[in-house]
Design a protein around this motif. Structure first.
Motif, PDB file in Angstrom:
ATOM      1  N   GLU A 313      -4.783  -5.526  -3.218  1.00 22.68           N
ATOM      2  CA  GLU A 313      -5.408  -4.269  -3.638  1.00 22.68           C
ATOM      3  C   GLU A 313      -6.909  -4.218  -3.408  1.00 22.68           C
ATOM      4  O   GLU A 313      -7.476  -3.154  -3.200  1.00 22.68           O
ATOM      5  CB  GLU A 313      -5.142  -4.058  -5.147  1.00 22.68           C
ATOM      6  N   THR A 314      -7.544  -5.367  -3.488  1.00 21.11           N
ATOM      7  CA  THR A 314      -9.012  -5.371  -3.406  1.00 21.11           C
ATOM      8  C   THR A 314      -9.501  -6.493  -2.486  1.00 21.11           C
ATOM      9  O   THR A 314      -8.783  -7.446  -2.207  1.00 21.11           O
ATOM     10  CB  THR A 314      -9.642  -5.594  -4.796  1.00 21.11           C
ATOM     11  N   GLY A 315     -10.742  -6.313  -2.011  1.00 19.24           N
ATOM     12  CA  GLY A 315     -11.367  -7.350  -1.189  1.00 19.24           C
ATOM     13  C   GLY A 315     -10.849  -7.390   0.239  1.00 19.24           C
ATOM     14  O   GLY A 315     -11.205  -8.274   1.010  1.00 19.24           O
ATOM     15  N   VAL A 316     -10.045  -6.415   0.609  1.00 13.89           N
ATOM     16  CA  VAL A 316      -9.512  -6.334   1.970  1.00 13.89           C
ATOM     17  C   VAL A 316      -9.444  -4.853   2.336  1.00 13.89           C
ATOM     18  O   VAL A 316      -9.210  -4.005   1.465  1.00 13.89           O
ATOM     19  CB  VAL A 316      -8.136  -7.030   2.057  1.00 13.89           C
ATOM     20  N   TYR A 317      -9.700  -4.562   3.603  1.00  9.62           N
ATOM     21  CA  TYR A 317      -9.879  -3.173   4.014  1.00  9.62           C
ATOM     22  C   TYR A 317      -9.041  -2.860   5.240  1.00  9.62           C
ATOM     23  O   TYR A 317      -8.848  -3.698   6.114  1.00  9.62           O
ATOM     24  CB  TYR A 317     -11.365  -2.900   4.301  1.00  9.62           C
ATOM     25  N   ARG A 318      -8.584  -1.591   5.300  1.00  8.37           N
ATOM     26  CA  ARG A 318      -7.815  -1.086   6.435  1.00  8.37           C
ATOM     27  C   ARG A 318      -8.620   0.036   7.080  1.00  8.37           C
ATOM     28  O   ARG A 318      -9.548   0.553   6.466  1.00  8.37           O
ATOM     29  CB  ARG A 318      -6.439  -0.618   5.945  1.00  8.37           C
ATOM     30  N   PRO A 319      -8.267   0.449   8.287  1.00  6.70           N
ATOM     31  CA  PRO A 319      -9.139   1.394   9.008  1.00  6.70           C
ATOM     32  C   PRO A 319      -9.055   2.846   8.557  1.00  6.70           C
ATOM     33  O   PRO A 319     -10.024   3.600   8.728  1.00  6.70           O
ATOM     34  CB  PRO A 319      -8.659   1.290  10.464  1.00  6.70           C
ATOM     35  N   THR A 320      -7.901   3.264   8.046  1.00  4.21           N
ATOM     36  CA  THR A 320      -7.737   4.683   7.703  1.00  4.21           C
ATOM     37  C   THR A 320      -6.992   4.805   6.381  1.00  4.21           C
ATOM     38  O   THR A 320      -6.388   3.851   5.902  1.00  4.21           O
ATOM     39  CB  THR A 320      -6.918   5.434   8.793  1.00  4.21           C
ATOM     40  N   GLU A 321      -7.043   5.998   5.839  1.00  9.15           N
ATOM     41  CA  GLU A 321      -6.372   6.241   4.558  1.00  9.15           C
ATOM     42  C   GLU A 321      -4.891   5.867   4.647  1.00  9.15           C
ATOM     43  O   GLU A 321      -4.367   5.174   3.799  1.00  9.15           O
ATOM     44  CB  GLU A 321      -6.543   7.727   4.186  1.00  9.15           C
ATOM     45  N   THR A 322      -4.234   6.347   5.696  1.00  8.78           N
ATOM     46  CA  THR A 322      -2.821   5.996   5.861  1.00  8.78           C
ATOM     47  C   THR A 322      -2.517   5.809   7.331  1.00  8.78           C
ATOM     48  O   THR A 322      -3.364   6.040   8.196  1.00  8.78           O
ATOM     49  CB  THR A 322      -1.913   7.087   5.243  1.00  8.78           C
ATOM     50  N   SER A 323      -1.341   5.333   7.625  1.00 10.39           N
ATOM     51  CA  SER A 323      -0.855   5.188   9.001  1.00 10.39           C
ATOM     52  C   SER A 323       0.583   4.719   8.927  1.00 10.39           C
ATOM     53  O   SER A 323       1.101   4.408   7.848  1.00 10.39           O
ATOM     54  CB  SER A 323      -1.675   4.163   9.790  1.00 10.39           C
TER      55      SER A 323
END
Ligand SMILES: [Zn+2]
Length: 444
Positions: A313-323
């Motif tokens: 849930e936290t400390g990691v990121y994805r490029p877009t809101e959804t895909s």
């Protein structure tokens, strides 16, 4: 090219047994094992589960021993002794060495229903290949259909858990008690897939109107499995194709899942994930997809860093809101995923091939003919010719040349054809470089 699910160890039976017993304690570290853990000797493996055609998938561990007693398993039919399965090319755009070879198997289709299987396979593939970048790069695929006649029509667990049918690949819903989880017998799938000229990826289409499917990535398949992954999907559900589209994201693009589990908390590692679509860097300018920053994405949001992904849930990121890698209500890859898919296509396939063997020297007056994969849409192929490393501008785009005409008054020692893809869907120079291939002949 295995799909690396970095946070997880390889799931040996002992590890799984330990995790199952400690499941309540290890939330936040590993995906929750699904179904009842019985401690039986059945082989357990990790698969991806798609409980609902409009929501996020999840990872589960299941018992796959078809002789076991912990699941309402199907019976797997033995192939007729000595009879080689029939293989048909649904699409062949080039030599197996230069293409991604996708093998499609049907299950729960009787010998008299093989035409239904063909129609269902074409239908699923057409839906998948409507999604970019599959659409533009379909020409890099060979698609093989293998007939797998089953003694009975339909598959086990349809409509209810107690229904059992004897089929070629042993497909069954309610795998490990999960209604929409459509498992197969991996050994039977491997045996039938081997009938195709080559197999990089395998799809299994189960003859059923019930929604369901599963994704097996290479690390989850038996050791020595020659292909990168298996996706299963039901034939008559109009959203089951998204399971195949998502699974190819793992097996071809090495993409991570962009979804997360409630309660999983912070990402458990300080190492930057390998996948192109996850980063630990919150600063968008430092994200590995920084070249796409702010781009309006086909999935609806602008490219940035959105917290949550890779099950955490936290400390990691994805490029877009959804895909498509986050939630099946989205039917598109984001631009970062597209770029990774294109890199994956070219890792296994070459846009440039030639019927003329490069291992043999050619005479100066000999025609050298090359072929380009029939790519469309996003793809922008450019073909150049070189003599001894010097580009011959007038020959750009020519499909047939002779060393003599290329060299003019000089003598030619080596002739090289280079194809590069100038697609706007790639921004990373390393991917751009990998999206190029060349052939060189020695002139005698
Ligand atoms: Zn996935």
């Amino acid at each position: 090219m295995p799909h690396r699910r970095k946070p997880y160890p390889r799931w040996t039976a002992a590890v799984v047994a330990a995790l199952v017993s400690a499941a309540a304690l290890v939330v936040g570290v590993d995906p929750p094992p699904a179904g009842a853990a019985t401690g039986s000797a059945g082989h357990r493996q990790n698969v991806e589960y798609f409980p609902d055609p409009w929501s996020a998938p999840r990872q589960v561990t299941v018992t796959t021993d078809t002789a076991g007693t912990t699941a309402p398993h199907a019976r797997t039919a033995s192939p007729a002794a000595g009879a080689a399965p029939t293989v048909r090319a649904l699409q062949q755009t080039g030599p197996v060495s230069g293409r991604l070879d996708l093998v499609v198997l049907g299950d729960g289709y009787t010998a008299a229903q093989q035409d239904d299987f063909t129609a269902d396979a074409e239908d699923k593939l057409d839906q998948i290949f409507r999604i970019e970048p599959y659409r533009s790069y379909r020409g890099l695929f060979n698609i093989w259909l293998v007939d797998t006649p089953s003694p009975e029509s339909g598959v086990s667990g349809d409509p209810t858990a107690d229904v059992r049918r004897t089929t070629a690949l042993g497909s069954y819903f309610f795998c490990d008690g999960l209604e929409r989880l459509l498992c197969i017998d991996p050994d039977s799938v491997t045996r039938y897939a081997a009938a195709a000229p080559a197999a990089d990826i395998v799809f299994v289409i189960a003859n059923s109107a019930k929604y369901g499917g599963a994704g097996y990535s290479a690390v989850d398949l038996p050791p020595g499995t020659p292909f990168h992954g298996v996706a299963t999907m039901s034939s008559d559900n109009d959203r089951s194709y998204l399971i195949g589209a998502h699974e190819l994201g793992h097996s071809i693009g090495h993409l991570a899942d962009e979804y997360q589990y409630a309660g999983y908390g912070p990402y458990p590692s300080a190492d930057e994930p390998d996948a192109a679509n996850l980063t630990l860097r919150r600063d968008p300018a430092a994200a590995k997809w920084h070249r796409w920053l702010g781009a309006q994405d086909p999935t609806g949001s602008a490219v940035g860093t959105y917290e949550g992904g890779g099950y955490y849930e936290t400390g990691v990121y994805r490029p877009t809101e959804t895909s498509l890698m986050r939630d099946l209500s989205s039917t598109d890859f984001n631009v970062v995923g597209r770029e990774a898919m294109i890199a994956g296509f070219y890792a296994d396939a070459d846009a440039l091939t030639s019927p003329l063997d490069t291992a043999r020297p050619v005479a100066s007056a000999r025609n050298i003919t090359v072929r380009l994969a029939p790519l469309t849409g996003l793809a922008r192929l450019r073909l150049d010719w070189y003599v001894d490393g010097k580009r011959i501008p007038w020959a750009a785009g020519r499909m047939t040349v002779t060393p003599r005409e290329l060299a003019g008054r000089r003598s030619a020692h080596r002739v090289t054809a280079v194809v590069s893809d100038r697609t706007g869907a790639v921004r990373d120079p390393a991917v751009r470089q990998a999206a190029s291939n060349s052939l060189t002949w020695t002139v005698r």
